[in-house]
Design an enzyme around this catalytic site. Structure first.
Site, mmCIF file in Angstrom:
data_model
loop_
_atom_site.group_PDB
_atom_site.id
_atom_site.type_symbol
_atom_site.label_atom_id
_atom_site.label_comp_id
_atom_site.label_asym_id
_atom_site.label_seq_id
_atom_site.Cartn_x
_atom_site.Cartn_y
_atom_site.Cartn_z
ATOM 1 N N GLY A 36 0.861 -1.183 0.000
ATOM 2 C CA GLY A 36 0.000 0.000 0.000
ATOM 3 C C GLY A 36 0.896 1.232 0.000
ATOM 4 O O GLY A 36 2.068 1.174 -0.405
ATOM 5 N N VAL A 86 0.836 -14.234 3.576
ATOM 6 C CA VAL A 86 1.837 -14.506 4.615
ATOM 7 C C VAL A 86 1.190 -15.361 5.695
ATOM 8 O O VAL A 86 0.097 -15.062 6.169
ATOM 9 C CB VAL A 86 2.377 -13.187 5.203
ATOM 10 C CG1 VAL A 86 3.379 -13.467 6.315
ATOM 11 C CG2 VAL A 86 3.018 -12.341 4.116
ATOM 12 N N ASP A 135 -8.828 10.502 11.157
ATOM 13 C CA ASP A 135 -8.679 9.046 10.988
ATOM 14 C C ASP A 135 -9.639 8.256 11.875
ATOM 15 O O ASP A 135 -9.876 7.073 11.637
ATOM 16 C CB ASP A 135 -7.244 8.615 11.350
ATOM 17 C CG ASP A 135 -6.245 8.880 10.240
ATOM 18 O OD1 ASP A 135 -6.609 9.558 9.263
ATOM 19 O OD2 ASP A 135 -5.092 8.406 10.356
ATOM 20 N N HIS A 149 5.113 28.093 -20.181
ATOM 21 C CA HIS A 149 6.023 27.190 -20.880
ATOM 22 C C HIS A 149 7.450 27.528 -20.490
ATOM 23 O O HIS A 149 7.787 28.705 -20.431
ATOM 24 C CB HIS A 149 5.844 27.347 -22.390
ATOM 25 C CG HIS A 149 6.820 26.522 -23.165
ATOM 26 N ND1 HIS A 149 6.667 25.154 -23.314
ATOM 27 C CD2 HIS A 149 7.959 26.865 -23.812
ATOM 28 C CE1 HIS A 149 7.678 24.694 -24.035
ATOM 29 N NE2 HIS A 149 8.480 25.701 -24.341
#
Ligand code: FAD
Ligand code: NAD
Length: 480
Positions: free
Chosen positions: A190, A245, A318, A450
């Protein structure tokens, strides 16, 4: 008498410290509590992101990129450097200084905004009282009308491979190696596996990444993921998909047993990083007689206003469902503060930038082609390779492409996908474009400087209408 505030924020990570500062800016009396201590034992607000996440990982990515460039690229610029030497102690010291400067910055911002910072562990109790146990084990109680929970997340452990802070480590351990491991194993391809795998591979480790899923970066656009996988492989990251695993044996080395399509396999490493995701810090956050509503994965459930099921208790970052990203947490911190202050605020979850800081960088916002197909949406594709971009050529950094997906009927930009140099910065232009519901033609009619990397974004937008200039082959596209 316990101290009284308008708002108490638990956690001083990106979600919590932003919420605290914004509440203070809006005239509220705010306290912010955080238990994290740095390696010197000093309080260090900033959460996972500043202390052991976004910032130290990017510091190491930058250092390791310089090292790799000195080894592999300087010569073609006519720069000879003689015997190249790596000093891991200095590299780590620099990383730590970057972290200290930024966490010190949060303390200064708290002071400037009159946010009362309380180092220690917080527990929410009845009636929005918050018990704070400091690092000398002294407990005090603070009161507030509103409480914002922003306690973040922590790494997931494999039941058969607990972290031992030595051989089997989480991301925090992997940010702190004091020597480059000769053989480094990583479980999980990840974001963390790829970023930290890149760091140590560039510095000389032999890196093998074992990933359970068959598909590389399933959330990314397929073309981008395929090219990224190939490039990372060419750099030396040995990524093995479909690896299950099964056991780990620690001794002088770490032996990892896994099965894949070929059967049972076994590998030996000097260090093993387990990076299989993170889980919310919701346990022990509230007293036993209180629950803010926690789902089976540990996330605190909230409504559109970030309200939990407890009166005037909110949650962000989170700790709540959604991508675990610092910028997503910060936006939620802003939004919850403004809502508490009686203002209107909303987070646009449809336009979150995702970035993986490998080289080249991977970045996107909005829908992938697969998602558009699954949703039955007609779309057109425009793309442009960095190999045809003047600035990328001048920099010698030509791997990758930019892809723009636009609605076939309205021309509205539905997704932008990038693999290339500074994609982390370029994606911001796509996020702004999408925030204003821009069409591919709007972008095509916009002037870009540019020579810049951003001209690739312009050309990809032009290509949606089959009018890219700097491409040898015009693909008669496109409507899918
Ligand atoms: P956190 O940052 O986890 O902060 C929560 C804080 O609350 C912590 O300081 C914790 O000590 C404190 N706390 C918890 N419980 C209590 C309590 N009871 N009392 C007092 N304090 C408490 N995201 C990105 O967007 N970009 C990146 O490049 C990126 N890189 C990353 C790299 C790594 C190695 C890792 C591990 C993560 C990375 N992330 C990145 C993810 C990012 O760090 C998190 O999404 C982000 O930190 C979440 O913010 P938060 O405020 O919700 O929680
Ligand atoms: P992740 O979810 O990005 O990746 C975990 C990987 O491990 C997945 O590919 C999963 O399939 C694999 N996996 C799970 N169990 C496994 C097993 N038993 N064996 C083998 N593979 C297994 O999680 P992470 O890399 O640990 O990162 C955690 C969080 O931190 C992420 O949500 C991410 O958003 C955040 N983060 C973000 C950034 C960034 O934005 N650049 C950088 C680092 C971390």
């Amino acid at each position: 008498m316990s101290e009284q505030y308008d708002v108490i924020v638990i956690g001083a990570g990106p979600a919590g410290y932003v919420a605290a500062i914004r509440c203070a800016q809006l005239g509220l009396q705010v306290a912010c509590i955080d238990e994290y201590l740095d390696e010197r034992g000093k309080p260090s607000p900033g959460g996972t992101c500043l202390n052991v996440g976004c910032i130290p990982s990017k510091a190491l990515l930058e250092s390791s990129h310089h090292y790799e460039q000195a080894q592999q690229q300087f010569a073609e610029h006519g720069i000879r450097v003689g015997q190249l030497e790596l000093d891991v102690a200095t590299l780590q010291k620099r990383k730590q200084q970057v972290v200290r400067d930024l966490t010190g910055g949060i303390q200064s911002l708290f002071k400037a905004n009159k946010v009362a910072f309380h180092p220690g562990r917080a527990t929410l109790q009845q009636n929005n009282r918050v018990k704070v146990t400091d690092h000398d084990n002294h407990a005090t109680t603070l009161n507030a009308e509103h409480v914002i929970l922003a306690s973040g997340s922590r790494p997931v452990e494999l039941p058969f491979a607990p972290f031992d802070d030595n051989q089997v480590v989480d991301s925090t351990g992997a940010l702190a190696f004091d020597v480059v491991p000769q053989r480094l194993g990583i479980i999980g391809a990840g974001v963390i596996g790829l970023e930290l795998g890149s760091v140590w591979q560039r510095l000389g480790a032999e890196v093998i990444v074992l990933e359970a899923q068959e598909t590389f970066l399933p959330g990314a656009d397929r073309d981008i993921a395929k090219q990224a996988n190939k490039l990372l492989g060419q750099q030396g990251l040995d990524i093995r998909q479909g690896a299950r695993v099964e056991a780990i044996h620690s001794g002088k080395t770490v032996k990892v047993d896994y099965t894949d399509g070929q059967g049972s396999q076994s590998l030996e490493f000097d260090k093993l990083i387990v990076a299989i995701g993170r889980r919310p810090n919701s346990e022990g956050l509230c007293a036993d007689d209180l629950s803010p509503g926690i789902d089976e994965r540990g996330f605190v459930q909230v409504d559109d206003h970030y309200r939990t099921n407890l009166e005037k208790v909110y949650a962000v970052g989170d700790l709540i469902p959604g991508p675990m990203l610092a910028h997503k947490g910060m936006e939620e911190g802003m939004a919850v503060a403004e809502r508490i202050a009686g203002q209107y605020a909303e987070v646009d979850y449809d336009n979150i930038p995702f970035v993986i800081y490998t080289h080249p960088e991977i970045a996107w916002t909005g829908r992938t082609e697969q998602q558009l197909k699954d949703a039955g949406i007609d779309y057109r594709v425009g793309q442009f390779p960095f190999s045809a971009n003047g600035r990328a050529r001048a920099a010698g950094d030509t791997d990758g492409l930019i892809k723009v997906l636009a609605d076939a009927h309205t021309d509205r930009v539905l997704g932008v996908h990038m693999l290339g140099p500074r994609a982390s910065e370029l994606i911001g232009q796509a996020v702004i474009a999408r925030a204003f519901s821009t069409s591919a033609e709007d972008l095509a009619l916009t002037m870009f400087a540019h020579p810049t990397l951003s001209e690739s974004f312009h050309e990809a937008a032009l290509d949606v209408g089959d009018r890219a200039i700097h491409r040898a082959t015009s693909r008669k596209n496109k409507r899918k």
